[in-house]
Scaffold this motif. Structure first.
Motif, PDB file in Angstrom:
ATOM      1  N   SER A  36       1.906  15.500 -47.335  1.00  0.00           N
ATOM      2  CA  SER A  36       2.662  16.728 -47.074  1.00  0.00           C
ATOM      3  C   SER A  36       3.306  17.248 -48.348  1.00  0.00           C
ATOM      4  O   SER A  36       3.871  16.482 -49.138  1.00  0.00           O
ATOM      5  CB  SER A  36       3.746  16.459 -46.022  1.00  0.00           C
ATOM      6  OG  SER A  36       4.535  17.612 -45.811  1.00  0.00           O
ATOM      7  N   SER A  51       6.291  27.025 -41.032  1.00  0.00           N
ATOM      8  CA  SER A  51       5.297  26.029 -40.617  1.00  0.00           C
ATOM      9  C   SER A  51       5.600  25.468 -39.235  1.00  0.00           C
ATOM     10  O   SER A  51       4.696  25.256 -38.423  1.00  0.00           O
ATOM     11  CB  SER A  51       5.262  24.888 -41.638  1.00  0.00           C
ATOM     12  OG  SER A  51       4.418  23.846 -41.192  1.00  0.00           O
ATOM     13  N   SER A  55       3.021  25.707 -36.189  1.00  0.00           N
ATOM     14  CA  SER A  55       2.547  24.477 -35.542  1.00  0.00           C
ATOM     15  C   SER A  55       2.833  24.494 -34.046  1.00  0.00           C
ATOM     16  O   SER A  55       1.995  24.083 -33.232  1.00  0.00           O
ATOM     17  CB  SER A  55       3.207  23.253 -36.187  1.00  0.00           C
ATOM     18  OG  SER A  55       2.841  23.126 -37.540  1.00  0.00           O
ATOM     19  N   ALA A  58       0.414  26.780 -32.375  1.00  0.00           N
ATOM     20  CA  ALA A  58      -0.914  26.157 -32.284  1.00  0.00           C
ATOM     21  C   ALA A  58      -0.971  25.156 -31.142  1.00  0.00           C
ATOM     22  O   ALA A  58      -1.972  25.077 -30.415  1.00  0.00           O
ATOM     23  CB  ALA A  58      -1.259  25.478 -33.611  1.00  0.00           C
ATOM     24  N   ARG A  59       0.099  24.402 -30.947  1.00  0.00           N
ATOM     25  CA  ARG A  59       0.135  23.428 -29.848  1.00  0.00           C
ATOM     26  C   ARG A  59       0.120  24.143 -28.499  1.00  0.00           C
ATOM     27  O   ARG A  59      -0.517  23.687 -27.546  1.00  0.00           O
ATOM     28  CB  ARG A  59       1.368  22.528 -29.971  1.00  0.00           C
ATOM     29  CG  ARG A  59       1.290  21.556 -31.138  1.00  0.00           C
ATOM     30  CD  ARG A  59       2.548  20.683 -31.215  1.00  0.00           C
ATOM     31  NE  ARG A  59       2.627  19.788 -30.072  1.00  0.00           N
ATOM     32  CZ  ARG A  59       2.040  18.600 -30.016  1.00  0.00           C
ATOM     33  NH1 ARG A  59       1.322  18.152 -31.036  1.00  0.00           N
ATOM     34  NH2 ARG A  59       2.181  17.827 -28.953  1.00  0.00           N
ATOM     35  N   LYS A 219      -6.185  29.126 -32.561  1.00  0.00           N
ATOM     36  CA  LYS A 219      -5.581  27.819 -32.838  1.00  0.00           C
ATOM     37  C   LYS A 219      -6.018  27.308 -34.206  1.00  0.00           C
ATOM     38  O   LYS A 219      -5.209  26.800 -34.991  1.00  0.00           O
ATOM     39  CB  LYS A 219      -5.975  26.819 -31.746  1.00  0.00           C
ATOM     40  CG  LYS A 219      -5.346  25.434 -31.908  1.00  0.00           C
ATOM     41  CD  LYS A 219      -5.682  24.563 -30.695  1.00  0.00           C
ATOM     42  CE  LYS A 219      -5.014  23.190 -30.808  1.00  0.00           C
ATOM     43  NZ  LYS A 219      -5.603  22.359 -31.861  1.00  0.00           N
ATOM     44  N   GLU A 223      -3.479  26.655 -37.394  1.00  0.00           N
ATOM     45  CA  GLU A 223      -3.433  25.350 -38.072  1.00  0.00           C
ATOM     46  C   GLU A 223      -3.747  25.508 -39.558  1.00  0.00           C
ATOM     47  O   GLU A 223      -3.155  24.835 -40.404  1.00  0.00           O
ATOM     48  CB  GLU A 223      -4.416  24.396 -37.411  1.00  0.00           C
ATOM     49  CG  GLU A 223      -3.984  23.945 -36.015  1.00  0.00           C
ATOM     50  CD  GLU A 223      -5.039  23.104 -35.323  1.00  0.00           C
ATOM     51  OE1 GLU A 223      -6.210  23.136 -35.779  1.00  0.00           O
ATOM     52  OE2 GLU A 223      -4.701  22.422 -34.340  1.00  0.00           O
ATOM     53  N   SER A 226      -0.636  26.981 -41.253  1.00  0.00           N
ATOM     54  CA  SER A 226       0.392  25.946 -41.416  1.00  0.00           C
ATOM     55  C   SER A 226       0.007  24.958 -42.511  1.00  0.00           C
ATOM     56  O   SER A 226       0.856  24.501 -43.289  1.00  0.00           O
ATOM     57  CB  SER A 226       0.595  25.215 -40.087  1.00  0.00           C
ATOM     58  OG  SER A 226       1.529  24.172 -40.212  1.00  0.00           O
ATOM     59  N   SER A 227      -1.285  24.652 -42.595  1.00  0.00           N
ATOM     60  CA  SER A 227      -1.762  23.703 -43.603  1.00  0.00           C
ATOM     61  C   SER A 227      -1.518  24.216 -45.014  1.00  0.00           C
ATOM     62  O   SER A 227      -1.148  23.450 -45.908  1.00  0.00           O
ATOM     63  CB  SER A 227      -3.258  23.431 -43.390  1.00  0.00           C
ATOM     64  OG  SER A 227      -3.781  22.635 -44.431  1.00  0.00           O
ATOM     65  N   THR A 230       2.207  23.427 -45.745  1.00  0.00           N
ATOM     66  CA  THR A 230       2.747  22.059 -45.744  1.00  0.00           C
ATOM     67  C   THR A 230       1.837  21.005 -46.352  1.00  0.00           C
ATOM     68  O   THR A 230       2.331  19.995 -46.866  1.00  0.00           O
ATOM     69  CB  THR A 230       3.073  21.626 -44.301  1.00  0.00           C
ATOM     70  OG1 THR A 230       1.863  21.658 -43.517  1.00  0.00           O
ATOM     71  CG2 THR A 230       4.098  22.560 -43.674  1.00  0.00           C
TER      72      THR A 230
END
Length: 270
Positions: A36, A51, A55, A58-59, A219, A223, A226-227, A230
């Motif tokens: 991370s 982020s 996240s 996405a969940r 989704k 992700e 966010s990637s 982080t």
């Protein structure tokens, strides 16, 4: 430059540089070991907040996709029952046609009625089928959310298979005990109703399929976003790790040299 003993400015600067390099080395090690880029909120407070929201979204997308998958399974199960109902109705229509044959005896017609009665019971059983304790042919529509925000719902229409007008209820009426009490049009109307139900079912499955595809794409994009915030770039961070390693080693060596510089004063006193 004055030669002094009490204050070693060069050693102080070297120690400060060494401490800074060692701190950066530890951060680089933490990033590579955790994968991370944001090890603590202080690393990127704003990025961490974004982020977390991405996240979480996405969940939720994944959860909605699961719900849609269950809705599709419900519709597939419902269609399976309708398919069997159609086959039973086809057989009833065949029996009704055979029943009207003037060459058949009363005993022959009684045999046809026996099979017809059994098929009636099977149709009645089909109208009570369930999916996970939920009626497949209940009187209420089911609304399924297809977005993670929960602001768009798709209805699974009510298909009351036991209804006399829109379903097959005319054939499962307990007062109907013989093919003679039925007109062929009653059977063909029931077949048309089942065919309509299956067409509506297929249309709903199609829409859910596209909604599920959109969720899957969204989704993956969330992700990915966010990637980028982080997740550590291993190649770039490895380069930084090598740099800070060298700085720590050289800083340690220079601090040792700086600490020895005061020994020059002793030579002046000897």
């Amino acid at each position: 430059m004055s030669v002094v003993i009490n204050t070693n400015f060069a050693a102080t600067v070297a120690a400060n540089n060494l401490a800074a390099s060692n701190d950066m080395l530890q951060k680089s090690l933490n990033r590579l070991s955790s994968g991370s880029k944001i090890v603590s909120p202080a690393d990127d407070a704003g990025g961490l907040a974004v982020s977390m929201k991405l996240s979480a979204a996405a969940r939720r997308q994944g959860a909605v996709a699961t719900n849609i998958g269950n809705a599709i399974s419900f519709l597939q199960t419902q269609d399976g029952v309708l398919k069997v109902a159609g086959k039973v109705l086809d057989r009833m229509g065949e029996l009704k046609t055979l029943y009207t044959d003037p060459t058949k005896s009363a005993s022959d017609r009684s045999n046809y009625d026996s099979e017809f009665t059994e098929l009636q019971s099977q149709l009645t059983d089909l109208t009570t089928e369930q999916f996970n304790s939920v009626d497949l042919f209940g009187s209420n529509a089911l609304s399924v959310n297809v977005t993670e925000g929960g602001n768009i719902g798709v209805d699974i229409k009510s298909r009351l298979l036991s209804d006399v007008t829109s379903g097959i209820g005319a054939l499962t009426d307990s007062s109907v005990t013989s093919l003679s009490a039925l007109a062929l049009s009653d059977i063909t109307s029931a077949i048309q109703n089942v065919a309509t139900y299956r067409a509506e079912n297929g249309a709903e499955q199609s829409r859910f399929g596209f909604a599920l595809e959109l969720l899957t794409v969204n989704k993956a994009n969330l992700e990915s976003a966010s990637s980028r915030i982080t997740d550590v770039d291993v190649a770039a961070e490895s380069t930084q790790l090598a740099r800070f390693n060298i700085l720590v080693q050289s800083g340690t060596a220079m601090l040792s040299q700086a600490n020895q510089s005061a020994s020059i004063a002793l030579k002046l006193l000897s």
